[in-house]
Every structure is written in structure tokens, then in C-alpha cells.
Design an enzyme around this catalytic site. Structure first.
Site, PDB file in Angstrom:
ATOM      1  N   GLY A 381       0.808  -1.207   0.000  1.00 38.34           N
ATOM      2  CA  GLY A 381       0.000   0.000   0.000  1.00 38.34           C
ATOM      3  C   GLY A 381       0.843   1.261   0.000  1.00 38.34           C
ATOM      4  N   SER A 382       0.315   2.310   0.626  1.00 36.53           N
ATOM      5  CA  SER A 382       0.829   3.671   0.443  1.00 36.53           C
ATOM      6  C   SER A 382       2.196   3.955   1.030  1.00 36.53           C
ATOM      7  CB  SER A 382      -0.173   4.673   1.030  1.00 36.53           C
ATOM      8  OG  SER A 382      -1.419   4.573   0.372  1.00 36.53           O
ATOM      9  N   VAL A 383       2.805   2.998   1.760  1.00 33.28           N
ATOM     10  CA  VAL A 383       4.138   3.268   2.310  1.00 33.28           C
ATOM     11  C   VAL A 383       5.141   3.602   1.205  1.00 33.28           C
ATOM     12  CG1 VAL A 383       3.907   1.911   4.419  1.00 33.28           C
ATOM     13  CG2 VAL A 383       4.677   0.809   2.342  1.00 33.28           C
TER      14      VAL A 383
END
Length: 696
Positions: A381-383
């Protein structure tokens, strides 16, 4: 007439006699010349070779194993040690016949019991045929036996005996001992029984050693784990002398000087550092007379215990983080498949803790798996958005002074719109800089960056068919500079490089998912390396769990430092200081910013203050819609000393803070157990200082 004919024949024979004598003489001369030539060949051209062969036969070096080096944690606690055992050994002599081996095995079997679980019919047949009378009887029973060579005839005898052999329990015990003896090389030492030798066995064998040529009472060692078995998943395992070298590597290891019955590291650190841990065998020069009896033994080298490994891992902290991770996964329930956490020094690559557990979704059973941090690819995801922004800055599609775009749902022909978590319908359209896009975790912003990097002009309702598929390679190239989607270089064998989804024109829409971390899969150690690269100013450093190699002192403890592991820089992110600040400011604002939609505000309670990027990936587990919650972070923000990376896949859709709550516990434990905040520069002012320096 008859008289004349007879005299004529006599004269003819007399005339032939000198010819025959000459022919015989010539043949004799030729044979003599051939013999002289052969002698010259043997003595002049190959004399030194045969002298060496004689010397090698008469004087041979016998070797014996030594203790394996130990493994310590960063505070000096023994994680992997050696436990000694009474053992029965056998050193095979020179030119020992099978019949003599059997005789010794039979006598020894009266006093020693070994496991026969692995005794094969081949072993039983070899034992049976080692008795001369048995061999003769079986060979004579083979039809046309005189037509076969020795080896072929023996093989036929073995196959025949295999079908009929029926050894008693006592004979099976002797047969196993014989098999172990028979498998030894000349003047090499093997264990007949490595552990579990009783005092009675030692005493009885000791009393009869004179009747048991080559048999000795000795010592063997096995690995033990004083701090618990959880470290085994990182340390790895060692083969026993009974098992010997791994079959798939036996030729390579033999070429490196190993013997077939040597113990050898089979996995992970034991395998990676086997050449250091194994030590150097003792050497004894053995002089053997012509009748194969030992005349003299001289100890040439006493051997050297293997050197020790000192890990960067803090054992107490490791156990605590493992406990926290297990608890977080156990309480998560649902379709949770596990949880993983990595704690690392961003400036050296030293790994302080690797924690991980797997969860069986059918039974709910949770098992330790610290190595899941290096071999379990997860859609994070957004990491990854920090790497996405850095790539766009280096690509020139935005700049530190010109990065503003509007967060809006991305509407494409033939598909449903893709949007940020806070702006599904377009009711929260807002202007964002690159730093603010990180703060609020804008998916829309990242997708627009991907289209710009591909040279694609987006407008609502357009099709992506004209977008170049080379965008996959471009984005992944930037991600890999930070360690995402490539090997990190950690010094534990078996790490995964992650998973790359299909690319190409037919999958062009997935390029947008890739831009915000919802397509390719990465390991937790890759996330830790990525955030470390940002934290230390752009150096991608290989993670390592071994910090030192040390000898052993006279008391068996730490000896002198043989080697200190230095940071290994794999590459440098060649962006400007201003471009770096765009990303570090955004990561700081994730926790400490003022935007309503900042994603890491609940991390602000951590002291010293941290910078972070949260992640939520939409996934499917067992046919159910789930999410992965992840986190990449470092602290303190103004002078990073530690990074924490967390991944928790398979959670329910309502899960929101599992990753954050786990990270809070990890940071609290770190500052208490590993590093005191008193060692930091102005620790209470860390948040303020970072806010002043991280400007766009």
C-alpha cells in the site's frame, strides 16, 4: 636315393638353424631394450611421482573435528552454543579388509547399541557378505560365476542377498556399526554414536579398546539455544555427522576440503557463515608400516575452535518485539495471515530485531516466523509513496518549487474511477504539493505522477490505451533504487526479491495501482531498507545481522575482534538536497502536520518525534475483501537513529490502527531496552527542530 634325400634334408635344417638363432637373439634384444626403456620411464620420468606415492602411503595425516563457533547477541548473551556429549568414534586404518571391519563391528556391538532406523537392505547385504565364507558361498551359487569380473560378481551377490537376508536384532545392530565404519575414508574419523552414549557403554568399550582397533571414546557437540529456540529461525541449522554433507552440495563442499561425514551449516546464518563457524580440524601425522600397522602418531596441529559471530540483534528486545507481533496478530483475528516487524539502524544497516508470525486462517494457529520479514512478499500500500514522489522529482515531471496538482477522482474510459481514500466522490477536491500529497496519502496525486512520467496527458474520461507500457520499468527502476522490489543484500540466505505483477499494454491500468502501492509486493525488510535510505540522506545500505566476528579466549568467552562488519553501500539516490526535503517534509507532516486528512496523527504521541508513511492496501484473502496495514518510519525526525517497518496482511476492512499500535509499542521498547534517549542531541526538541528544517 633315400640316402641322398635324407642328407639333403639335414643340410637344409642346418642352414635354417643360424637364422632361427638370429631371430631369437633379435627378439631377446628387443625385449631387453623395451625393459630398459620401461625402467627409464618409471625411474627417470615418473620416479618422483612414485616416490611421492610411497611417501603418501607411508605417512598420512589424520584429521578430527573441533567445536563449532558460537553465536552471541549484541549484549554478549549466548544465542547459539555447543552442548558436549560422550561419543564413540572410529578411525579407519590403512588397507582394512571388510572381513576385519565386520569382526570389529561384531565385537563392538556387544557393548554399543546404535539406531538401526536407517539401516538399508544394501547395508545388511554388505554386512552379510563381509564374512568370507558367506561371500564365497553366494558367489558360487551364481550361474556361470566364473565369467564375471570381481566387482560385477559382487554386485550380483548383493542383489541376491537383498532378497533373502534376514538378520536378527543383534546382527542388525552390528550391521549398522559396520556400515558406519565401512563408510569412513582411510585414517578419517567418524562418529559411531554421537549422543546418548551411556556410562555403561563408555565403561565396557573402554575396557575392551585393545580388542577394537580404531575405536575411541571421544566427544561430540550439538547446538543448544540458551535464550530459547526462537532464534533458530534466523540462526539456521547444522547437519549431524551421521547425516553428513547435503546431497545437493556434496561435490562443491568436497572440493572445499570437507569430508562426507562433516557437520555443516544447512541454512541461514549457520550456512552463510559456515566457513567461519566450522573452525579448523586438528591434524595428526600417522606413519604406517608396510603391514598397515601404525608405527607413530605425531600431533601436528591441535585444531582451532570456530570463530564466534556477534549479532546486531538484541535478544531481549527481539523477544519483546516477537511477543508484541504475536499478540497483535492473535487479537486481529478474521482473515489475518500474519504480521512482521523490522527494527534497523538506518545509518549502518544493522538489524536490531526481526519479528514475524504466520497465522493459519483455518485454525487460527499462530506460529513464529521471523524470516517472513525477508521472504514473504506483501502488497504494502501507500508506504511506497515516498519513493514515487522521489522518482517523479528525479524524472523532472515535478520540482521542489513546482509540484502542485489537484486531488480528484481519476476517471478513465471503460473502468470505474480511482480516487483517494478521502475523496471518493470528488467532494473533497483540493490542491496539493508533493509534500502535502504524502501527508494525506493521496492516491490521485500518485496516479497523476505516473501518467506524467509516461508522457500521457490525462483528461477525465479518456482511455489509457495510448499510455506507454515502459512506465512499469521506469517506476520500478526508481523504486528499486530505494530497495523496493529487489534484493536488499541482507546476510541471511533465502531472501525474496518480491513480486512484480504483469506489465505490458494489456495491463496498463495496473501502472496506476503500482504508483500508490497496490500492485507489486515487497518484503518487510525491503520497506525497512527503503525508509532507511530516506532517513540517512540517500544511501541504500545492505542490512546485516552479524556485526562482528570474534575469536575465543582461554576461558571460552569472547576473544579478540577478528572483523567488524562495515556498512555496505549498494547505491546512492542522486537527487538534490531540495528534492530530498520535499519527501522528508511530507513524512514529517504525516505525523505532525495540520491537514485534516493527515494519516499518522496518532503517532504524534511517540517521543522522540518520528516521521512516517502509513499504508493501506486493498486485498483479497480466502475470497474475502481484506486490507494490509503497513508502516515505514524513522526516529528521531531530526537525527534518525532507528527505523521501524511493520506489515500486517489479511485484516478486516474495518481495521485502521493495528499497524500504528504495534509501532508505538516497538518504539517504547526500543528507547527503554536498546538505546537511551539521553544519547540523542536535544531529544526533547526533536520535533521542533525537524519542523524547522523540513521545509519545501
Amino acid at each position: 636315393m633315400k640316402s641322398n634325400k635324407k642328407s639333403s634334408q639335414i643340410r637344409k635344417k642346418k642352414s635354417e638353424l643360424p637364422f632361427r638363432l638370429n631371430l631369437i637373439f633379435i627378439i631377446v634384444v628387443i625385449l631387453l631394450v623395451t625393459l630398459i626403456g620401461r625402467l627409464a620411464y618409471l625411474q627417470i620420468f615418473n620416479g618422483s611421482k612414485y616416490v611421492a606415492d610411497v611417501d603418501r602411503t607411508d605417512t598420512t595425516v589424520e584429521t578430527s573435528n573441533v567445536q563449532r563457533g558460537e553465536i552471541y547477541d549484541s549484549t554478549g548473551k549466548v544465542l547459539v552454543g555447543n552442548q558436549s556429549h560422550q561419543a564413540i568414534q572410529y578411525t579407519k586404518g590403512v588397507n582394512v579388509l571388510s572381513s576385519a571391519l565386520r569382526s570389529t563391528a561384531d565385537r563392538l556391538s556387544q557393548y554399543l547399541k546404535v539406531s538401526t532406523a536407517t539401516l538399508s537392505t544394501q547395508d545388511e547385504a554388505d554386512y552379510y557378505l563381509a564374512k568370507s565364507s558367506n561371500l564365497t558361498k553366494v558367489e558360487n551359487s551364481i550361474k556361470n560365476h566364473s565369467e564375471y569380473g570381481t566387482k560385477a560378481l559382487y554386485n550380483l551377490a548383493v542383489e541376491k542377498v537383498k532378497k533373502t537376508v534376514n538378520l536378527s536384532k543383534t546382527e542388525q545392530n552390528a550391521a549398522k556399526i559396520f556400515s558406519l565404519m565401512n563408510g569412513a575414508y582411510e585414517l578419517s574419523t567418524v562418529y559411531l554414536k554421537e549422543s546418548g552414549v551411556s556410562n555403561k557403554e563408555v565403561a565396557e568399550i573402554g575396557e575392551h579398546l585393545s580388542e577394537l582397533p580404531g575405536v575411541k571414546v571421544g566427544t561430540s557437540w550439538s547446538r543448544d539455544y540458551p535464550q530459547g529456540n526462537s532464534i533458530k529461525s534466523i540462526a539456521g541449522t547444522v547437519s549431524s555427522a551421521k547425516v553428513g554433507l547435503p546431497s545437493d552440495e556434496v561435490n562443491i563442499l568436497l572440493a572445499q576440503g570437507y569430508s562426507r561425514n562433516d557437520s555443516v551449516g544447512q541454512s541461514y546464518l549457520e550456512k552463510e557463515y559456515d566457513s567461519i563457524l566450522k573452525g579448523t580440524k586438528s591434524q595428526t601425522r600417522v606413519e604406517v608400516s608396510g603391514n598397515s600397522t601404525v608405527k607413530k602418531e605425531v600431533k601436528q596441529y591441535a585444531g582451532k575452535k570456530g570463530d564466534n559471530l556477534v549479532l546486531s540483534i538484541n535478544a531481549a528486545f527481539q523477544q519483546k518485539i516477537q511477543q508484541y507481533t504475536r499478540s497483535a496478530v492473535t487479537s486481529a483475528g478474521g482473515e489475518s495471515t500474519g504480521g512482521y516487524a523490522v527494527v534497523m539502524n538506518p545509518n549502518t544497516g544493522a538489524v536490531i530485531a526481526l519479528a514475524g508470525v504466520d497465522r493459519n486462517t483455518s485454525t487460527g494457529k499462530v506460529t513464529d516466523n521471523a524470516l517472513g520479514t525477508i521472504n514473504e512478499p506483501i502488497v504494502m500500500g501507500s508506504v511506497v509513496k515516498g519513493a514515487m514522489v522521489s522518482g517523479a522529482l528525479m524524472d523532472g515531471v515535478i520540482s521542489p518549487t513546482n509540484s502542485t496538482m489537484t486531488d480528484q477522482p481519476i476517471k478513465l474510459a471503460g473502468t470505474s474511477s480511482k480516487a483517494s481514500w478521502f475523496n471518493k466522490t470528488g467532494s473533497a477536491n483540493m490542491r496539493l504539493t508533493a509534500s502535502t500529497a504524502l501527508e494525506v496519502s493521496s492516491n490521485s496525486y500518485m496516479m497523476q505522477l505516473a501518467m506524467k512520467e509516461a508522457g500521457f496527458n490525462y483528461s477525465s474520461g479518456t482511455s489509457l490505451l495510448g499510455m506507454k507500457s515502459s512506465i512499469f520499468t521506469k517506476m520500478r527502476g526508481y523504486f528499486e533504487q530505494f530497495g523496493l522490489g529487489t534484493y536488499t543484500g541482507i546476510d541471511i540466505p533465502g531472501e525474496s526479491s518480491g513480486y512484480k505483477g504483469p506489465s505490458g499494454e494489456s495491463n496498463i491500468g495496473k501502472a496506476l495501482d503500482l504508483s500508490f502501492g497496490n500492485y507489486d509486493a515487497y518484503t518487510t525488510i525491503q520497506v525497512a531498507q527503503y525508509i532507511s535510505t530516506i532517513a540517512n540522506g540517500g544511501y541504500r545500505i545492505a542490512p546485516h545481522v552479524v556485526s562482528q566476528i570474534r575469536g575465543t579466549n582461554s576461558k571460552g568467552g569472547f576473544g579478540t575482534v577478528e572483523e567488524t562488519i562495515q556498512p555496505k553501500i549498494l547505491n546512492y539516490i542522486d537527487d538534490t538536497a531540495a528534492e530530498k526535503k520535499v519527501v522528508t517534509k511530507g513524512l514529517y507532516e504525516v505525523v505532525h502536520g495540520t491537514n485534516t486528512y493527515k494519516t499518522g496523527g496518532s503517532l504524534a504521541s511517540i517521543s522522540p518525534g518520528i516521521s512516517a508513511k502509513t499504508g493501506t492496501a486493498e486485498t483479497t484473502t480466502n475470497g474475502k475483501t481484506t486490507v494490509t496495514l503497513s508502516l515505514a518510519s524513522y526516529a528521531p525526525s531530526n537525527d534518525p537513529k532507528v527505523v521501524v517497518a511493520v506489515a500486517m496482511p489479511g485484516l478486516g476492512e474495518s481495521a485502521e490502527t493495528n499497524n500504528i499500535e504495534l509501532a508505538k509499542k516497538i518504539y517504547s521498547a526500543y528507547w527503554k531496552m536498546v538505546q537511551s534517549t539521553s544519547t540523542l542531541k536535544n531529544p526533547t526538541k526533536a520535533t521542533t527542530a525537524s519542523n524547522k528544517t523540513a521545509t519545501n
